[in-house]
Each structure stands twice: as C-alpha cells, then as structure tokens.
Design an enzyme around this catalytic site. Structure first.
Site, PDB file in Angstrom:
ATOM      1  CB  SER A  98     -65.747  14.013 -30.654  1.00  0.00           C
ATOM      2  OG  SER A  98     -66.943  14.743 -30.546  1.00  0.00           O
ATOM      3  CG  ASP A 194     -64.840  19.921 -25.435  1.00  0.00           C
ATOM      4  OD1 ASP A 194     -65.829  20.334 -26.075  1.00  0.00           O
ATOM      5  OD2 ASP A 194     -64.295  18.827 -25.663  1.00  0.00           O
ATOM      6  CG  HIS A 224     -64.709  19.149 -29.162  1.00  0.00           C
ATOM      7  ND1 HIS A 224     -65.112  18.275 -28.173  1.00  0.00           N
ATOM      8  CD2 HIS A 224     -65.104  18.601 -30.346  1.00  0.00           C
ATOM      9  CE1 HIS A 224     -65.739  17.242 -28.729  1.00  0.00           C
ATOM     10  NE2 HIS A 224     -65.739  17.414 -30.045  1.00  0.00           N
TER      11      HIS A 224
END
Length: 252
Positions: A98, A194, A224
């Site tokens: 991320s 996600d 995610h």
C-alpha cells in the site's frame, strides 16, 4: 528483540533485522500499520526458515517508533526508510504494501543502484493527492484550510486524521507525474476486491513505470490486506521471481 536506530532528522525508528543470505528483503508497511502485521511477520518467518536476510521496521509515528502519527508525512516516512536501508550492506529487494509501495518507488527512484528487485502489494502511489485530496468535497477542503486537518472514517478502527502537511508535502513526492525508471525486475500484486486501491490505479502505474521485466498479477476476490492463505505464498513467489534475475547478474 526490537532494536532502534536514530535517523539524521532525530527520529527513533524501531526495527528488526534478521541475518542471512542477500539480497536483503525489506518490508515497507502501509499507512498507519506497523511491523507486527501479518505480512511482515509471515515474511520474517519465511526468511528465517530459508536463511534469507530480512528487515522490517516501523516508520515514525507508527508502531514502536517515536513521534506522533498525525505529525508525519510521506517525506518523513521516506526518510525513515532510507535510514533503515543504511543498516544493510549490499543490494535489497523492496517489498512495499500500500503506502509502502509508494515509498518503495521513491527509494527505487532515488537509489536504483541499491535495489535488486521490487515487489509491490496493493501499491498506492500518490494517494494523498489522487485519493484523499481528490475525494474531498468543498466542505472538507474548507475545513482543511481552516483547521489544518480533516478526520476520515476508517474500516480499521479510529478515524484517519488527514493533515494539511500530509497533503501539501505529498505533492513533492508524487511518482505518477514524472518518469519512473525501474531498472530491475518488478512484480505488482493486487486483489480484485481491494476497496482502497483500484485496478485502474494499478494499470496506470504499470503503464507509467519503465522496466524490462515488470508484471501485474490480479488475484480474484483478494482484499486490500492481501494476507489470506492464498495471497501470502504469492508474495514469496514474487520475491523469488525478482531475486532470480539479480542472482543471475551477480553470478555473472
């Protein structure tokens, strides 16, 4: 045992370094996450079992490191990552999750000679601009100007406090607006479920970056966190793929 380093800026960064064969795998976590997360610990256990050198750490304002989260910004956390890399001699494989994917790209852009390969998990490049700021309505933008911060709900617990500094400083760290040369093997992983990083963002990054060996893998139904029993081994597989070309070069 967790050790601590002090950055050139005076921040105290908690880390755990496992000795082993290089290139050293370095895990860079996400926004408001820490090095005790599922992926970081899973990869450390894998590294210990396979004799691979491995580093995990907490950015300032995260986990066991110093400073307050709300005082931090992308540049601070990038500097923390650079300081952590100072613990390592030789090449590294960056594994960024991320926000950690964005910071991995910043590191790779600044010091490509140190990077043997890169694995990005649900990479969120430029999210302060394209995610937070672009998603603010006029009332939120006015609140940002007036209060210097906006609180956003989070599915992971307490609201995210998004500061004016985070937004404004992030504009100096964007990677999708200027050339991004990645002269090593790159693997991007993203789940189709996600809700934080879109497939469009992943494809934009794939099309924007330049590499002779770069692939994006979409995993049906993965979220995610990318931490399921199916996803975690895929991260190890991707690390193996980016290490293999580097080992070939080193072997001559």
């Amino acid at each position: 045992m967790v050790d601590t380093l002090v950055t050139p800026q005076g921040r105290k960064i908690a880390y755990h370094l496992t000795a082993g064969q290089g290139p050293t795998v370095v895990f860079l976590g996400g926004f408001k996450s820490d090095m005790t997360g599922t992926k970081a610990v899973f990869l450390e256990n894998w590294a210990i079992e396979t004799g691979r050198a491995f580093l995990r750490f907490d950015y300032s304002g995260h986990g066991s490191s110093s400073e307050a989260f709300e005082d931090g910004c992308i540049g601070d956390w990038y500097e923390d990552a650079c300081a952590a890399l100072g613990l390592i001699d030789g090449p590294v494989v960056l594994v960024g999750s991320s926000m950690g994917g964005w910071i991995s790209l910043l590191v790779a852009r600044a010091m490509p000679e140190r990077v043997a390969g890169l694995v990005g998990i649900a990479v969120a490049p430029d999210f302060t601009e394209d995610g937070f700021w672009a998603g603010f309505d006029e009332a939120q933008k006015a609140e940002m100007e007036r209060e210097g911060r906006v609180a956003l709900p989070s599915e992971y617990g307490d609201p995210y406090i998004i500061t004016k500094r985070l937004i404004e400083e992030g504009r100096d760290r964007l990677v999708l607006r200027t050339p991004l040369d990645l002269p090593f093997a790159v693997r991007f992983l993203l789940g189709t479920a996600d809700t934080s990083v879109s497939t469009e963002t992943a494809l934009r990054l794939l099309e924007h970056a330049s590499s002779s060996d770069m692939r994006l893998t979409l995993v049906d139904g993965a979220d995610h966190s990318f931490s399921s029993e199916v996803c975690l081994p895929m991260i190890i597989g991707a690390i193996g793929e980016v290490i293999a070309p580097a080992a070939g070069v080193e072997g001559g």
